[in-house]
Design an enzyme around this catalytic site. Sequence first.
Site, PDB file in Angstrom:
ATOM      1  N   ARG A  88     -77.497  15.354  -1.445  1.00 17.19           N
ATOM      2  CA  ARG A  88     -77.493  14.043  -1.454  1.00 17.19           C
ATOM      3  C   ARG A  88     -77.345  13.845   0.081  1.00 17.19           C
ATOM      4  NH1 ARG A  88     -73.366  10.151  -0.690  1.00 17.19           N
ATOM      5  NH2 ARG A  88     -74.086  11.096   1.460  1.00 17.19           N
ATOM      6  N   ASN A 121     -77.419   4.834   4.879  1.00 21.71           N
ATOM      7  CA  ASN A 121     -77.799   5.536   5.906  1.00 21.71           C
ATOM      8  C   ASN A 121     -78.924   6.637   5.452  1.00 21.71           C
ATOM      9  OD1 ASN A 121     -75.505   4.634   7.796  1.00 21.71           O
ATOM     10  ND2 ASN A 121     -74.289   6.106   6.834  1.00 21.71           N
ATOM     11  N   GLU A 133     -68.744  16.804   1.637  1.00 18.15           N
ATOM     12  CA  GLU A 133     -69.746  16.030   2.198  1.00 18.15           C
ATOM     13  C   GLU A 133     -71.255  15.905   1.419  1.00 18.15           C
ATOM     14  OE1 GLU A 133     -68.539  14.083   4.998  1.00 18.15           O
ATOM     15  OE2 GLU A 133     -70.195  12.902   4.572  1.00 18.15           O
ATOM     16  N   ASP A 134     -71.630  14.768   1.144  1.00 23.68           N
ATOM     17  CA  ASP A 134     -72.961  14.457   0.710  1.00 23.68           C
ATOM     18  C   ASP A 134     -73.569  15.322  -0.441  1.00 23.68           C
ATOM     19  OD1 ASP A 134     -72.945  12.823   2.868  1.00 23.68           O
ATOM     20  OD2 ASP A 134     -74.747  13.742   4.100  1.00 23.68           O
ATOM     21  N   TYR A 149     -75.087  12.583  15.707  1.00 26.86           N
ATOM     22  CA  TYR A 149     -74.602  12.145  14.276  1.00 26.86           C
ATOM     23  C   TYR A 149     -75.859  10.896  13.739  1.00 26.86           C
ATOM     24  CZ  TYR A 149     -71.052  10.103  10.677  1.00 26.86           C
ATOM     25  OH  TYR A 149     -70.371   9.881   9.817  1.00 26.86           O
ATOM     26  N   LYS A 165     -70.763  16.340  11.569  1.00 28.70           N
ATOM     27  CA  LYS A 165     -69.393  16.017  11.306  1.00 28.70           C
ATOM     28  C   LYS A 165     -68.495  16.667  12.074  1.00 28.70           C
ATOM     29  CE  LYS A 165     -70.316  12.958   7.917  1.00 28.70           C
ATOM     30  NZ  LYS A 165     -70.138  11.553   7.775  1.00 28.70           N
ATOM     31  N   ASN A 199     -68.640   2.897   9.767  1.00 24.49           N
ATOM     32  CA  ASN A 199     -69.210   4.593   9.101  1.00 24.49           C
ATOM     33  C   ASN A 199     -67.847   5.265   9.099  1.00 24.49           C
ATOM     34  OD1 ASN A 199     -70.023   7.196   9.747  1.00 24.49           O
ATOM     35  ND2 ASN A 199     -71.992   6.402   9.916  1.00 24.49           N
ATOM     36  N   ASP A 218     -65.405  12.695   1.867  1.00 26.34           N
ATOM     37  CA  ASP A 218     -65.529  11.720   3.038  1.00 26.34           C
ATOM     38  C   ASP A 218     -66.497  10.412   2.357  1.00 26.34           C
ATOM     39  OD1 ASP A 218     -65.704  10.929   5.738  1.00 26.34           O
ATOM     40  OD2 ASP A 218     -67.727  11.714   5.938  1.00 26.34           O
ATOM     41  N   ASP A 219     -67.542  10.854   1.377  1.00 20.81           N
ATOM     42  CA  ASP A 219     -68.208   9.507   1.131  1.00 20.81           C
ATOM     43  C   ASP A 219     -67.573   8.871   0.167  1.00 20.81           C
ATOM     44  OD1 ASP A 219     -70.927  10.746   2.362  1.00 20.81           O
ATOM     45  OD2 ASP A 219     -70.368  12.240   1.264  1.00 20.81           O
TER      46      ASP A 219
END
Length: 610
Positions: A211, A466, A301-302, A158, A229, A510, A324-325
Amino acid sequence: MKNDDTSPSLSLSLDRTLSRRSEEEAEMASATTKDLSDIAAVGGGVGDTYGEDRGSEDQLLTPWTFSVASGYSLLRDPRHNKGLAFTEKERDAHYLRGLLPPTISSQQAQEKKLMKNLREYQVPLQKYMSLMDLEERNERLFYKLLIDNVEELLPIVYTPTVGEACQKYGSIFRRPQGLFISLKEKGKILEVLKNWPERGIQVIVVTDGERILGLGDLGCQGMGIPVGKLSLYTALGGVRPSACLPITIDVGTNNEQLLQDEFYIGLRQKRATGQEYADFLHEFMSAVKQNYGEKVLVQFEDFANHNAFELLAKYRPTHLVFNDDIQGTAAVVLSGVVAALKLLGGTLADQTFLFLGAGEAGTGIAELIALEMSKQAKAPVEETRKKIWLVDSKGLIVGSRKESLQQFKKPWAHEHEPVKDLLGAVKAIKPTILIGSSGVGKTFTKEVIEALCSFNKKPLIMALSNPTSQSECTAEEAYTWSKGRAIFASGSPFDPVEFEGKVFVPGQSNNAYIFPGFGLGVVMCGAIRVHDEMLLAASEALAGQVTQENFEKGLIYPPFSNIRKISADIAAKVATKAYDLGLASHLPRPVDLVKYAESCMYSPVYRMYR
Ligand SMILES: O=C([O-])CC(=O)C(=O)O
Ligand SMILES: [Mg+2]
């Protein structure tokens, strides 16, 4: 997480009546519900693997067959392979004689050997590749290692190593993991989903790679993130590996370096945007529902900020979706802040917050804190927001900037004279809590931290960006520059720091604390929608797991070594909320939801074969 000045608004709301977006959202929801009516209630063909329903007559079928693995193919099947741990009896019964050397090993001995080998690698990326190879060979052993050595291996599978793996994904690529859905598959996404060999999918983590952490657009190579993840979903949250599906949507990349890279694995074109992007994502979301039905959790995610906010707002009325973000990060930060009050003293409403970064994470966290403050202090959220200040790339967000601000930043434009940078904002606002969510490293400078300490006995500093290279400051910098006074937590892990003879253990703020348990809770109760109150429940459950002993060490999060217990507790509280809200479909409701969660959790122990 990354600041993006171009993102539209979406906030997290505990209580929609309190939320600033309620009107806007209601409008949006009713508009999108009409648009989405085709996928709001899909008919025949849902989960129809063998093409038996009328509704799938016109669809192309993947002709799956199933057989019992034995002999050579058993050894090559990572889900069933046990390597040297096959017993004499199993070697006879499954045609393995001669295919293995004579030694019989235990799973414990295999684990010991692998950990020893792993520790010999000096380079984290080599450890990462070695672990990915193990997963390809022997899935149970991979998870046994991860579960038993979580604190040691988390930084490998991770954040931060997974970030480097994504940057080099093309070069280290061996076997594909998960599903790659590119624009070439336009019009055929349902067929692509049918090529995945597992039936009972419960959690999908999907990215479009725009991203990746604070590293930016990594295109198709973002696949490392959904894979990482989901490894945590299993190891930390106990969701079955066979129920997890990593997906990367490839609509191109704007990363010139990757477009020129001879080993790049994705489409070599600029990103599709606007209607083309929206249509492709809509085909994907429709196909997911058609193939897996109502109860598959889709974790975004991202994604870049603008798409992240829009996708969440668009699909939350019709799908079981979670970002999640925005939501996971908000829940974990709120939990850390609530726990930190024991060390800081005072209530949430006594604190003053300053954020560097006003994007997905920044505004999501700020809103959740304002709502919790409003709940606790019984004050209107418009009032509690005034305790929270945000700095973006143009300086402090203030009233005089209101006209030019994007919608989602407007609630944070309080009356104040303009301040152009973070240091100036720290001096002017005098926050007790400083939170970094900008995606830009090294922005909490010595001057910033010293200024913060000039009016705080014990400031709380959270450097959330991160991976490690993007962290606003390191743990060592936070402790040294604050002369050991700061309470510090960061998105990426940092080792303990010794300062003037005292050892300081930084916390890791996190979303990995939240999403595995949250996901387990959602799937085990058969939830059909995510409600913000379920996120609040997860956040409270996590804060409740910090022990007196942890506090004495200055910790605001429990250690990851207890994560499966923590996840079971989070899952139980999330499921409780889902049942209370009438959103859970698994009936009857289990009496003891913690015990129920524990019994649902994946166990990596080898099973005996007959
Ligand atoms: O992946 C992580 O470590 C946390 C996260 O979601 C992000 O930074 O985007
Ligand atoms: Mg993320």
